[in-house]
Structures are given as structure tokens and as C-alpha cells.
Design a protein around this motif. Structure first.
Motif, short mmCIF file in Angstrom:
data_model
loop_
_atom_site.label_atom_id
_atom_site.label_comp_id
_atom_site.label_asym_id
_atom_site.label_seq_id
_atom_site.Cartn_x
_atom_site.Cartn_y
_atom_site.Cartn_z
N HIS A 1 0.82 -1.22 0.00
CA HIS A 1 0.00 0.00 0.00
C HIS A 1 0.85 1.26 0.00
O HIS A 1 0.50 2.24 -0.65
CB HIS A 1 -0.96 0.00 1.19
CG HIS A 1 -2.05 -1.02 1.04
ND1 HIS A 1 -3.03 -0.94 0.09
CD2 HIS A 1 -2.29 -2.15 1.72
CE1 HIS A 1 -3.84 -1.97 0.19
NE2 HIS A 1 -3.41 -2.74 1.17
N ALA A 2 1.95 1.25 0.73
CA ALA A 2 2.80 2.44 0.78
C ALA A 2 3.42 2.74 -0.58
O ALA A 2 3.47 3.90 -1.01
CB ALA A 2 3.90 2.28 1.83
N THR B 1 -4.11 6.75 4.93
CA THR B 1 -5.51 6.31 4.93
C THR B 1 -5.62 4.87 4.46
O THR B 1 -6.32 4.06 5.08
CB THR B 1 -6.36 7.24 4.03
OG1 THR B 1 -6.30 8.56 4.55
CG2 THR B 1 -7.81 6.78 3.97
N LEU B 2 -4.92 4.52 3.38
CA LEU B 2 -4.94 3.15 2.89
C LEU B 2 -4.32 2.19 3.90
O LEU B 2 -4.85 1.10 4.13
CB LEU B 2 -4.17 3.05 1.57
CG LEU B 2 -4.80 3.73 0.37
CD1 LEU B 2 -3.83 3.71 -0.82
CD2 LEU B 2 -6.10 3.05 -0.01
N LEU B 3 -3.22 2.58 4.50
CA LEU B 3 -2.57 1.71 5.49
C LEU B 3 -3.49 1.42 6.65
O LEU B 3 -3.58 0.27 7.12
CB LEU B 3 -1.28 2.37 6.00
CG LEU B 3 -0.14 2.50 5.01
CD1 LEU B 3 1.03 3.27 5.64
CD2 LEU B 3 0.31 1.15 4.49
N ARG B 4 -4.18 2.40 7.13
CA ARG B 4 -5.05 2.22 8.29
C ARG B 4 -6.29 1.40 7.92
O ARG B 4 -6.84 0.71 8.77
CB ARG B 4 -5.44 3.56 8.88
CG ARG B 4 -4.24 4.18 9.56
CD ARG B 4 -4.57 5.47 10.21
NE ARG B 4 -3.39 5.98 10.91
CZ ARG B 4 -3.28 7.22 11.30
NH1 ARG B 4 -4.25 8.09 11.05
NH2 ARG B 4 -2.19 7.61 11.93
N PRO C 1 -0.29 1.89 11.25
CA PRO C 1 0.87 2.46 10.58
C PRO C 1 0.58 3.85 10.01
O PRO C 1 -0.58 4.24 9.82
CB PRO C 1 1.17 1.48 9.45
CG PRO C 1 -0.15 0.87 9.14
CD PRO C 1 -0.92 0.83 10.43
N ILE C 2 1.68 4.56 9.70
CA ILE C 2 1.62 5.91 9.14
C ILE C 2 2.67 6.02 8.04
O ILE C 2 3.79 5.52 8.20
CB ILE C 2 1.95 6.98 10.20
CG1 ILE C 2 1.01 6.90 11.40
CG2 ILE C 2 1.93 8.38 9.59
CD1 ILE C 2 1.46 7.77 12.56
N GLU D 1 1.27 11.26 -2.35
CA GLU D 1 0.54 11.87 -1.24
C GLU D 1 0.62 10.99 0.00
O GLU D 1 -0.10 9.99 0.10
CB GLU D 1 -0.93 12.06 -1.64
CG GLU D 1 -1.13 12.93 -2.85
CD GLU D 1 -2.59 12.97 -3.29
OE1 GLU D 1 -3.48 13.01 -2.41
OE2 GLU D 1 -2.82 12.92 -4.50
N PRO D 2 1.48 11.34 0.96
CA PRO D 2 1.61 10.52 2.17
C PRO D 2 0.31 10.36 2.94
O PRO D 2 0.05 9.28 3.49
CB PRO D 2 2.66 11.25 3.01
CG PRO D 2 3.31 12.23 2.12
CD PRO D 2 2.41 12.47 0.96
#
Length: 181
Positions: free
Chosen positions: A40-41, A175-178, A117-118, A169-170
Motif C-alpha cells: 500500500h505504501a 488512509t490506505l494503510l489504516r 501504521p503511518i 501523497e503521504p
């Protein structure tokens, strides 16, 4: 045991311009979960096989046919195999061979009100799936950048959407990670 947060820098060393992400993940994540974070990242779609190479040992999803000798990534936590300063490889798509360098930049305690995660930083868009590895990506970028290139229109048609190599866009990644990790 104190919960630790690992600050990881994940990069594609064979790609120019440099594509990289900085993520904060709990050290208690299994390598399977770290795989999902990296997917995802970076912006991959998880269509292909993957593996981790950590201190000469290979981890991944066990192969039921036994052709790939991988230790089960579900049995191994990040904090069991890495520490501050550690470096290891994550390879995605054994055809295109996207080799990611993962560096543990720091390990620290969690912020009390933070969710992990962030994704805290990064640069450049992920190469498209099945573009042909680092060489294919270089050719893809050259074709898109030059309307006179003989592959310009075929590549635009193949990608099927606008592609902005410099876009990243971090907050969107967080948002995807969470949601999915």
C-alpha cells in the motif's frame, strides 16, 4: 514488553528518479502484515509473489508445491528479525523483479494518541504493475514524456489513465494503510 514503533525507509534502488517511502509500523507486525504495508505504501496492487531476504534467510508465503523454499512470514515479527540500523530486501513480482531496500532508520516508543501504521514521507509515484521492471519503467517514462516517441500512444493506451510520475501523497497512503493493514 514495551510496544516499539519502527521507522522504515522503503526504496526502489534501481529506479530513477528515486521512488521511496518512510513509514512507521509497530514492531509486532508479522512480515505478512509488513508485506501489506509495503504494498500500500509503494502503490503496488499485490498481483504477484513476494519475499523478504533478511540476514540471508528467505521469508514469504509458503509454496505448497515446495518450489520456493521460504520460511512462513506469518510466523515472524518484524522486531524478531530487525533492529535500528538493520537493512533487508523485499522483492515483489519475480518476473519484473522489483527489489526494495528496507532500512530501519529508528525504533522508538509509540505516541500515546497516534494510530499506526503511518506514511510520513516519500517521493515519486510507484511504477505501474507489469511495466517490465526498472528498465521497462525507464522506457515507459521516456515514451510518456515525448509525444513524438514511437511508443507514446501505445504506452498511454496501455496505462489507461493519467500517470504523473512525480505524484505522491503521504496522507492518502496513511488512509490506505489504516484501512487495509
Amino acid at each position: 514488553m514495551t510496544r516499539q514503533i519502527f521507522q522504515l525507509k522503503v526504496s526502489l534502488p534501481d529506479v530513477t528518479p528515486a521512488v521511496w517511502r518512510r513509514v512507521l509500523v509497530p514492531g509486532g507486525y508479522t512480515l505478512d502484515r509488513l508485506h501489506r504495508v509495503i504494498q500500500h505504501a509503494m502503490g503496488w496492487q499485490d498481483y504477484h509473489l513476494h519475499s523478504f531476504d533478511i540476514d540471508g534467510l528467505q521469508y514469504g508465503e509458503p509454496d505448497p508445491d515446495g518450489e520456493l523454499a521460504l520460511r512462513d512470514e506469518l510466523d515472524v515479527r518484524l522486531d524478531m528479525v530487525a533492529a535500528k540500523g538493520s537493512r533487508f530486501l523485499y522483492t515483489y513480482d519475480f518476473g519484473d523483479w522489483w527489489e526494495h531496500e528496507v532500512v530501519v532508520e529508528d525504533v522508538f516508543g509509540p505516541e500515546p494518541d497516534e494510530r499506526y501504521p503511518i506514511c510520513v514521507d516519500g517521493e515519486w509515484a510507484c511504477p505501474p504493475e507489469d511495466v517490465g521492471g526498472a528498465f521497462g519503467y525507464t522506457e515507459f517514462l521516456a515514451a510518456l514524456a515525448d509525444p513524438g516517441h514511437p511508443e507514446h500512444e501505445p504506452m498511454r493506451g496501455w496505462i489507461g489513465r493519467p500517470f504523473h510520475a512525480a505524484a505522491f501523497e503521504p496522507d492518502r497512503v496513511t488512509t490506505l494503510l489504516r484501512r487495509f493493514c
